[in-house]
Design an enzyme around this catalytic site. Structure first.
Site, PDB file in Angstrom:
ATOM      1  N   HIS A  11      -5.101   0.252  -3.223  1.00 26.39           N
ATOM      2  CA  HIS A  11      -3.634  -0.374  -3.322  1.00 26.39           C
ATOM      3  C   HIS A  11      -2.860   0.177  -4.550  1.00 26.39           C
ATOM      4  O   HIS A  11      -3.218   2.006  -4.331  1.00 26.39           O
ATOM      5  CB  HIS A  11      -3.578  -1.952  -4.048  1.00 26.39           C
ATOM      6  CG  HIS A  11      -2.855  -2.553  -3.641  1.00 26.39           C
ATOM      7  ND1 HIS A  11      -1.170  -2.152  -3.263  1.00 26.39           N
ATOM      8  CD2 HIS A  11      -2.114  -4.069  -3.512  1.00 26.39           C
ATOM      9  CE1 HIS A  11      -0.407  -3.072  -3.103  1.00 26.39           C
ATOM     10  NE2 HIS A  11      -0.870  -4.376  -3.056  1.00 26.39           N
ATOM     11  N   HIS A  51      -3.338   4.892   4.652  1.00 25.04           N
ATOM     12  CA  HIS A  51      -2.819   3.618   5.377  1.00 25.04           C
ATOM     13  C   HIS A  51      -3.042   2.320   6.448  1.00 25.04           C
ATOM     14  O   HIS A  51      -3.282   2.177   7.687  1.00 25.04           O
ATOM     15  CB  HIS A  51      -1.169   3.528   5.601  1.00 25.04           C
ATOM     16  CG  HIS A  51      -0.766   2.279   4.787  1.00 25.04           C
ATOM     17  ND1 HIS A  51       0.230   1.661   5.871  1.00 25.04           N
ATOM     18  CD2 HIS A  51      -0.316   2.747   3.440  1.00 25.04           C
ATOM     19  CE1 HIS A  51       0.669   0.413   4.162  1.00 25.04           C
ATOM     20  NE2 HIS A  51       0.738   1.035   3.690  1.00 25.04           N
ATOM     21  N   ASP A 102       1.965   6.902  -2.304  1.00 27.47           N
ATOM     22  CA  ASP A 102       1.036   7.402  -3.896  1.00 27.47           C
ATOM     23  C   ASP A 102       0.268   8.363  -3.934  1.00 27.47           C
ATOM     24  O   ASP A 102       0.380   8.832  -5.125  1.00 27.47           O
ATOM     25  CB  ASP A 102       0.287   6.376  -3.713  1.00 27.47           C
ATOM     26  CG  ASP A 102       0.233   4.657  -4.610  1.00 27.47           C
ATOM     27  OD1 ASP A 102       0.507   4.240  -4.594  1.00 27.47           O
ATOM     28  OD2 ASP A 102      -0.572   3.853  -3.708  1.00 27.47           O
TER      29      ASP A 102
HETATM   30  N1  COA Z   1     -10.105   8.880   2.224  1.00 36.88           N
HETATM   31  C1  COA Z   1     -11.083   9.534   3.341  1.00 36.88           C
HETATM   32  N2  COA Z   1     -11.460   8.605   4.244  1.00 36.88           N
HETATM   33  C2  COA Z   1     -10.757   7.461   4.546  1.00 36.88           C
HETATM   34  C3  COA Z   1      -9.318   7.016   3.629  1.00 36.88           C
HETATM   35  C4  COA Z   1      -9.373   8.197   2.659  1.00 36.88           C
HETATM   36  N3  COA Z   1      -8.246   7.959   1.702  1.00 36.88           N
HETATM   37  N4  COA Z   1      -9.069   5.825   3.955  1.00 36.88           N
HETATM   38  C5  COA Z   1      -9.444   5.554   4.925  1.00 36.88           C
HETATM   39  N5  COA Z   1     -10.493   6.278   5.691  1.00 36.88           N
HETATM   40  C6  COA Z   1     -11.992   6.474   6.647  1.00 36.88           C
HETATM   41  C7  COA Z   1     -12.528   5.007   6.321  1.00 36.88           C
HETATM   42  O1  COA Z   1     -14.117   5.767   5.904  1.00 36.88           O
HETATM   43  C8  COA Z   1     -13.387   4.719   7.764  1.00 36.88           C
HETATM   44  O2  COA Z   1     -13.540   5.575   8.002  1.00 36.88           O
HETATM   45  P1  COA Z   1     -14.941   5.052   9.060  1.00 36.88           P
HETATM   46  O3  COA Z   1     -14.294   4.130  10.018  1.00 36.88           O
HETATM   47  O4  COA Z   1     -15.901   6.025   8.992  1.00 36.88           O
HETATM   48  O5  COA Z   1     -15.354   3.808   7.966  1.00 36.88           O
HETATM   49  C9  COA Z   1     -11.847   4.734   8.443  1.00 36.88           C
HETATM   50  O6  COA Z   1     -10.799   5.609   7.525  1.00 36.88           O
HETATM   51  C10 COA Z   1     -11.279   3.009   8.375  1.00 36.88           C
HETATM   52  O7  COA Z   1     -10.923   3.026   7.062  1.00 36.88           O
HETATM   53  P2  COA Z   1     -10.207   0.953   6.840  1.00 36.88           P
HETATM   54  O8  COA Z   1     -10.801   1.570   4.923  1.00 36.88           O
HETATM   55  O9  COA Z   1     -11.276   0.856   7.797  1.00 36.88           O
HETATM   56  O10 COA Z   1      -9.457   1.499   6.979  1.00 36.88           O
HETATM   57  P3  COA Z   1      -8.396   0.180   6.015  1.00 36.88           P
HETATM   58  O11 COA Z   1      -6.883   0.298   6.784  1.00 36.88           O
HETATM   59  O12 COA Z   1      -8.721  -0.479   5.921  1.00 36.88           O
HETATM   60  O13 COA Z   1      -7.746   1.452   4.467  1.00 36.88           O
HETATM   61  C11 COA Z   1      -6.821   2.320   2.694  1.00 36.88           C
HETATM   62  C12 COA Z   1      -6.423   1.039   4.371  1.00 36.88           C
HETATM   63  C13 COA Z   1      -5.204   2.225   2.025  1.00 36.88           C
HETATM   64  C14 COA Z   1      -7.643   0.701   1.650  1.00 36.88           C
HETATM   65  C15 COA Z   1      -7.615   3.422   2.419  1.00 36.88           C
HETATM   66  O14 COA Z   1      -6.818   4.271   4.228  1.00 36.88           O
HETATM   67  C16 COA Z   1      -7.947   3.938   1.263  1.00 36.88           C
HETATM   68  O15 COA Z   1      -8.802   4.200   0.826  1.00 36.88           O
HETATM   69  N6  COA Z   1      -7.222   4.889   1.129  1.00 36.88           N
HETATM   70  C17 COA Z   1      -7.476   5.539  -0.223  1.00 36.88           C
HETATM   71  C18 COA Z   1      -6.930   4.304  -1.159  1.00 36.88           C
HETATM   72  C19 COA Z   1      -5.401   4.667  -1.227  1.00 36.88           C
HETATM   73  O16 COA Z   1      -3.994   5.837  -1.204  1.00 36.88           O
HETATM   74  N7  COA Z   1      -4.554   3.068  -1.443  1.00 36.88           N
HETATM   75  C20 COA Z   1      -3.359   3.072  -1.356  1.00 36.88           C
HETATM   76  C21 COA Z   1      -2.393   2.398  -0.265  1.00 36.88           C
HETATM   77  S1  COA Z   1      -1.094   2.512  -0.147  1.00 36.88           S
END
Ligand code: COA
Length: 379
Positions: A225, A265, A316
């Site tokens: 987050h 996201h 971010d």
């Molecule tokens: N880098 C690499 N792979 C990523 C990724 C990233 N930043 N974000 C998502 N993915 C991949 C995951 O590994 C997953 O792959 P898989 O299905 O092969 O395992 C797929 O995309 C879905 O990810 P998931 O975690 O289920 O999606 P989510 O909707 O729960 O996640 C976030 C949303 C924001 C948590 C995620 O994109 C993330 O971790 N981003 C990086 C942290 C970040 O920037 N957070 C700030 C958000 S405003």
């Protein structure tokens, strides 16, 4: 009752809200119907707070008296400041220090103990005080840990400008103050993100505003987050220090199974509109300083992630290089996120109290159904 598990509550609608709306397919964000691009360009953070908390944009008189009431509340009690000092001297994590101190503010809030948790006006006053004091706490913490004395807040400066003044001990120039104010506008609210939701869960028990904001700060701190912004900058610095190609660095990180911070996201399927605006700012700041390397590195990573993973930058990603070029310490980026998002937290907490029902989901039980109890000495 269905036992279907919605992991991470994805797509689950749990409340009505009039504060902000995200169209994840179109990459649009509005606060009470106003496009984020218009607010970023035209409105100050104080105007946005007024919009979120009072329902409409203020006229000049309303804004003046609102800004004055915020500025009046900037100072913190001596006891609170000594706690900030102890936390800074103990080299506490800045988000943990902020969480502890905001919790402590409840003891010094003139409204706190005697007021009904559903008293709207009292909750608004508490929210306003917390929002006004958070910048003072963050700036004092950073100065003390660097061996400097805290700088008293000034009432004649705007919210953003006063923070930079307290952080650096000198008034910021106009470009820095405006850029920072815009960053606060962009981060102020964002639907039911994890920290906002945790503030709502806490207030749904009729616990107080301070508890709700304390919960939210803890939730924002995580790297998935709000903690992502500082990790983006750590990544860019690591690439730069190793004099590496950013795309190679990212490929290696992905091969190790790591996530690239600032990318992807839950709600947006395309580029976050706030990342577009902050990307432009990052480029402008680089051009003004005669070195656009942080921006260029970020663009290379963005293009690669889009092409290879179909993932676009979130807020971010470019806030990191924007803050870095403004001279803000890296581990203060997430506290700054809290300093802005508190506006949304307060707005959602007010909405929650206004139409409250305890938030209490269920888990699908996957443990053993029935086991025969074995007394301690026989196990
Ligand atoms: N880098 C690499 N792979 C990523 C990724 C990233 N930043 N974000 C998502 N993915 C991949 C995951 O590994 C997953 O792959 P898989 O299905 O092969 O395992 C797929 O995309 C879905 O990810 P998931 O975690 O289920 O999606 P989510 O909707 O729960 O996640 C976030 C949303 C924001 C948590 C995620 O994109 C993330 O971790 N981003 C990086 C942290 C970040 O920037 N957070 C700030 C958000 S405003």
């Amino acid at each position: 009752m269905s036992d279907e598990v919605k992991k991470g509550l994805e797509g689950v609608v749990v409340a009505e809200s009039a504060l902000s709306h995200i169209d994840g397919d179109a990459g649009k964000l509005i606060y009470r119907g106003y496009a984020i691009e218009d607010l970023a360009r035209e409105a100050s953070y104080e105007e946005v707070l007024y919009l979120l908390w009072h329902g409409s944009l203020p006229n000049r008189d309303e804004l003046d008296s609102f800004s004055e009431s915020m500025a009046d509340e900037r100072s913190v009690d001596e006891d609170v400041l000594s706690t900030v000092r102890r936390l800074a001297e103990a080299d506490a994590d800045p988000m943990a220090a902020l969480q502890t101190t905001v919790s402590m503010l409840s003891a010094y809030d003139p409204d706190d103990s005697e007021t009904d948790p559903e008293d709207y006006e009292a909750n608004l006053r508490k929210g306003r005080r917390i929002t006004a004091k958070i910048p003072t706490i963050i700036a004092a913490f950073d100065r003390i840990r660097n061996g400097d004395e805290p700088v008293e807040p000034r009432e004649d400066l705007g919210h953003a400008e006063n923070f930079l003044y307290m952080l650096n001990g000198e008034e910021p120039d106009e470009v820095l103050a405006e850029t920072f104010d815009m960053a606060l506008v962009l981060h102020a609210d964002h639907g039911l993100n994890a920290s906002t939701f945790s503030s709502m869960v806490t207030s749904s028990t009729l616990s107080g505003v301070h508890s709700a904001i304390t919960s939210a700060i803890g939730t924002l701190a995580g790297p998935l987050h709000g903690g992502a912004n500082q990790n983006v900058m750590k990544m860019l610095k690591e690439v730069d220090d190793a004099d590496q190609d950013p795309v190679e660095w990212v490929k290696n990180a992905l091969d190790r199974g790591e996530r690239v911070m600032g990318m992807g996201h839950r709600v947006y399927n395309i580029k976050d509109p706030r990342a577009k605006i902050l990307g432009e700012k990052s480029e402008e700041l680089g051009e003004a300083a005669g070195d656009t390397k942080w921006y260029e590195m970020s663009v290379a990573i963005e293009e690669y992630m889009q092409e290879e993973k179909g993932l676009a930058p979130n807020v971010d990603f470019y806030s990191a290089s924007t803050y870095y070029q403004m001279g803000i310490p890296i581990d203060v980026y997430t506290p700054i996120f809290a300093m802005s998002r508190v506006g949304g937290w307060v707005g959602h907490v007010l909405e929650q109290y206004d139409d409250n029902r305890l938030i209490r989901p269920r888990a699908k039980y996957v443990g053993p159904e029935s086991q025969e109890f074995v007394p301690l000495d026989e196990r």
